[in-house]
Design a protein around this motif. Sequence first.
Motif, mmCIF file in Angstrom:
data_model
loop_
_atom_site.group_PDB
_atom_site.id
_atom_site.type_symbol
_atom_site.label_atom_id
_atom_site.label_comp_id
_atom_site.label_asym_id
_atom_site.label_seq_id
_atom_site.Cartn_x
_atom_site.Cartn_y
_atom_site.Cartn_z
ATOM 1 N N VAL A 211 0.834 -1.208 0.000
ATOM 2 C CA VAL A 211 0.000 0.000 0.000
ATOM 3 C C VAL A 211 0.867 1.256 0.000
ATOM 4 O O VAL A 211 0.656 2.186 -0.779
ATOM 5 C CB VAL A 211 -0.945 0.000 1.215
ATOM 6 C CG1 VAL A 211 -1.771 1.278 1.238
ATOM 7 C CG2 VAL A 211 -1.860 -1.205 1.174
ATOM 8 N N GLY A 215 0.585 3.023 -3.469
ATOM 9 C CA GLY A 215 -0.535 3.950 -3.397
ATOM 10 C C GLY A 215 -0.262 5.291 -4.067
ATOM 11 O O GLY A 215 0.851 5.806 -4.047
ATOM 12 N N TRP A 295 -10.015 5.907 -9.218
ATOM 13 C CA TRP A 295 -10.032 4.616 -8.533
ATOM 14 C C TRP A 295 -9.275 3.561 -9.337
ATOM 15 O O TRP A 295 -8.590 2.704 -8.765
ATOM 16 C CB TRP A 295 -11.465 4.162 -8.275
ATOM 17 C CG TRP A 295 -12.080 4.831 -7.091
ATOM 18 C CD1 TRP A 295 -12.901 5.921 -7.083
ATOM 19 C CD2 TRP A 295 -11.904 4.464 -5.719
ATOM 20 N NE1 TRP A 295 -13.251 6.253 -5.795
ATOM 21 C CE2 TRP A 295 -12.661 5.374 -4.931
ATOM 22 C CE3 TRP A 295 -11.193 3.457 -5.067
ATOM 23 C CZ2 TRP A 295 -12.712 5.305 -3.540
ATOM 24 C CZ3 TRP A 295 -11.251 3.382 -3.680
ATOM 25 C CH2 TRP A 295 -12.006 4.293 -2.936
ATOM 26 N N ASP A 298 -5.496 4.143 -8.942
ATOM 27 C CA ASP A 298 -4.991 3.896 -7.586
ATOM 28 C C ASP A 298 -5.147 2.451 -7.132
ATOM 29 O O ASP A 298 -4.327 1.946 -6.353
ATOM 30 C CB ASP A 298 -5.701 4.808 -6.582
ATOM 31 C CG ASP A 298 -5.221 6.256 -6.673
ATOM 32 O OD1 ASP A 298 -4.174 6.485 -7.299
ATOM 33 O OD2 ASP A 298 -5.898 7.143 -6.121
ATOM 34 N N TYR A 299 -6.203 1.749 -7.600
ATOM 35 C CA TYR A 299 -6.497 0.421 -7.045
ATOM 36 C C TYR A 299 -6.678 -0.670 -8.090
ATOM 37 O O TYR A 299 -6.764 -1.847 -7.734
ATOM 38 C CB TYR A 299 -7.754 0.487 -6.172
ATOM 39 C CG TYR A 299 -7.535 1.206 -4.870
ATOM 40 C CD1 TYR A 299 -7.037 0.534 -3.756
ATOM 41 C CD2 TYR A 299 -7.808 2.562 -4.740
ATOM 42 C CE1 TYR A 299 -6.832 1.194 -2.552
ATOM 43 C CE2 TYR A 299 -7.590 3.238 -3.547
ATOM 44 C CZ TYR A 299 -7.105 2.545 -2.456
ATOM 45 O OH TYR A 299 -6.894 3.200 -1.272
ATOM 46 N N THR A 307 0.512 0.626 -11.036
ATOM 47 C CA THR A 307 0.275 0.221 -9.652
ATOM 48 C C THR A 307 0.076 -1.281 -9.525
ATOM 49 O O THR A 307 -0.467 -1.922 -10.419
ATOM 50 C CB THR A 307 -0.946 0.945 -9.070
ATOM 51 O OG1 THR A 307 -1.120 0.557 -7.706
ATOM 52 C CG2 THR A 307 -2.210 0.587 -9.828
ATOM 53 N N MET A 309 -1.523 -2.334 -6.765
ATOM 54 C CA MET A 309 -2.416 -2.303 -5.610
ATOM 55 C C MET A 309 -3.330 -3.511 -5.484
ATOM 56 O O MET A 309 -3.705 -3.874 -4.365
ATOM 57 C CB MET A 309 -3.234 -1.014 -5.605
ATOM 58 C CG MET A 309 -2.478 0.169 -5.028
ATOM 59 S SD MET A 309 -2.042 -0.043 -3.291
ATOM 60 C CE MET A 309 -3.612 0.316 -2.530
ATOM 61 N N SER A 312 -2.191 -5.704 -2.888
ATOM 62 C CA SER A 312 -2.314 -5.331 -1.475
ATOM 63 C C SER A 312 -3.213 -6.325 -0.746
ATOM 64 O O SER A 312 -3.194 -6.396 0.485
ATOM 65 C CB SER A 312 -2.893 -3.913 -1.343
ATOM 66 O OG SER A 312 -4.241 -3.868 -1.799
ATOM 67 N N GLN A 313 -3.990 -7.091 -1.510
ATOM 68 C CA GLN A 313 -4.917 -8.056 -0.911
ATOM 69 C C GLN A 313 -4.361 -9.478 -0.884
ATOM 70 O O GLN A 313 -5.119 -10.443 -0.760
ATOM 71 C CB GLN A 313 -6.248 -8.022 -1.672
ATOM 72 C CG GLN A 313 -6.909 -6.664 -1.677
ATOM 73 C CD GLN A 313 -7.016 -6.064 -0.285
ATOM 74 O OE1 GLN A 313 -7.511 -6.717 0.636
ATOM 75 N NE2 GLN A 313 -6.543 -4.839 -0.116
ATOM 76 N N VAL A 340 -11.736 -0.160 -0.108
ATOM 77 C CA VAL A 340 -10.335 -0.186 -0.530
ATOM 78 C C VAL A 340 -9.747 -1.584 -0.408
ATOM 79 O O VAL A 340 -8.578 -1.790 -0.743
ATOM 80 C CB VAL A 340 -9.485 0.820 0.281
ATOM 81 C CG1 VAL A 340 -9.890 2.245 -0.053
ATOM 82 C CG2 VAL A 340 -9.590 0.560 1.781
ATOM 83 N N CYS A 341 -10.549 -2.529 0.063
ATOM 84 C CA CYS A 341 -10.186 -3.948 0.037
ATOM 85 C C CYS A 341 -10.982 -4.683 -1.032
ATOM 86 O O CYS A 341 -10.417 -5.483 -1.790
ATOM 87 C CB CYS A 341 -10.423 -4.582 1.408
ATOM 88 S SG CYS A 341 -9.510 -3.809 2.754
ATOM 89 N N PRO A 344 -9.594 -3.730 -4.872
ATOM 90 C CA PRO A 344 -8.411 -4.450 -5.363
ATOM 91 C C PRO A 344 -8.547 -5.961 -5.299
ATOM 92 O O PRO A 344 -7.946 -6.673 -6.110
ATOM 93 C CB PRO A 344 -7.281 -3.947 -4.455
ATOM 94 C CG PRO A 344 -7.941 -3.402 -3.252
ATOM 95 C CD PRO A 344 -9.270 -2.879 -3.711
#
Length: 438
Positions: A211, A215, A295, A298-299, A307, A309, A312-313, A340-341, A344
Amino acid sequence: MKTEMRRQLMMLMAIGFMMAVQAQTKAPLFENSAKDEIAANRYLAGSNYLDYDRQLSEKVLTPAPKGYEPFYMSHYGRHGSRWLIGEREYTLPMGTLRNGREAGKLTPLGEETLEKLEAFHPTTIKRLGDLTTVGERQHHGIGKRMAQNFPEIFKAPGVKIDARSTVVIRCILSMIAECEELAAANPSAQIHNDVSESLQYYLNQPWEGTVKAEGKKGDKEVNEYSQKYTHPERLMKALFNDQQWVYDNVAAGDFMRRLFDVAANMQSHDTDIELLSLFTDEEVYDQWRIRNVGWYLDYGASPVSGTKMPFSQLNLLKNIIETADTVTQTQATLRFGHEVCVMPLACLLELDNCGMAVENLDELDTYWRNYRIFPMACNIQLVFYRPKKGKAGDILVKALLNEREAYMPIATDNWPYYKWQDLRQYYLNKIKEFEGGL
């Protein structure tokens, strides 16, 4: 000759089968343009503020494959509708209009808009970020439909339901609302609720790591698109009677975007106050495009920002796999957190078009639309199926994104059902490839 003809026929049949499989495993593009969808349903332009119950269509589920029954659900869901999180999200646009009133520069529409904001503002005091009654209602509906759609799981005698939430109150209350419905549907259900900082590492990814490293890589492009798609001139003339005063005193683009956020989130409340009508169809669409691009950069799996991102999960995906590996009886694992979970995670799982790489951001909404992924109360349900007693076969799984059947990234000849072992290995390979590149 006959042998050659037979060989060619078999090749054609094989190609036809492969094409059929491909057709069943590749998510189709959208039937209508985003602009048309938003014109028909302005609430969609709220992006992550979209009320779950104001989505596009009814959700029709495919019956279980012959000889199979659902026995386990693995779930991650976002909290329901909430107040805006920051005080300034309300006070800044309201303050701009108050300055206009003090200077005698508001039109009648400007006065009416300020009155609406001032009438609503007292409800926000000590409520920032809290779950609203709309949000609670969303989760009651989701929990009720879970029991209705999968009675083999949720109405099984003594079914074990493990529900866990991040430490944020709106997530905890969302978990409670769903569990209340599941308990009402099955009083014998054994429901365990847990909230702890010890669970945060997979329920809400830690700042350190992916992140922090990945991010906001798309900030440059987001700023460019904010300028490109924000055209405040008409709105300023509608709200203020002196455009020279606006030029000297109002950051018009920023004010327009902030006012739009308040307007979009009004659908999170049971209120008669309405603000979206301040904006034209074109303005509503443009404001949504800014947020859609933001969005995604970023994700999402954006090749523009580069990214990573979705990864991140990783901890969440590992938990999903490890938990599924331990299932020995009918049960459910419910997890509650944030958009935000979910966003991604949907991209990491490659549900429908969520994991798509789009180079030309001007064409992004042809392929990728945030309101289909992460409305308030958005959720991913992985439903596992096993052969009925006395039958043999592989464990199958299907994915529901906001209760709609979704495509997954491996081949199947029985959509929306996929072989779990194949899918599991695909995701393990993806995890290994990412971690090997660190």
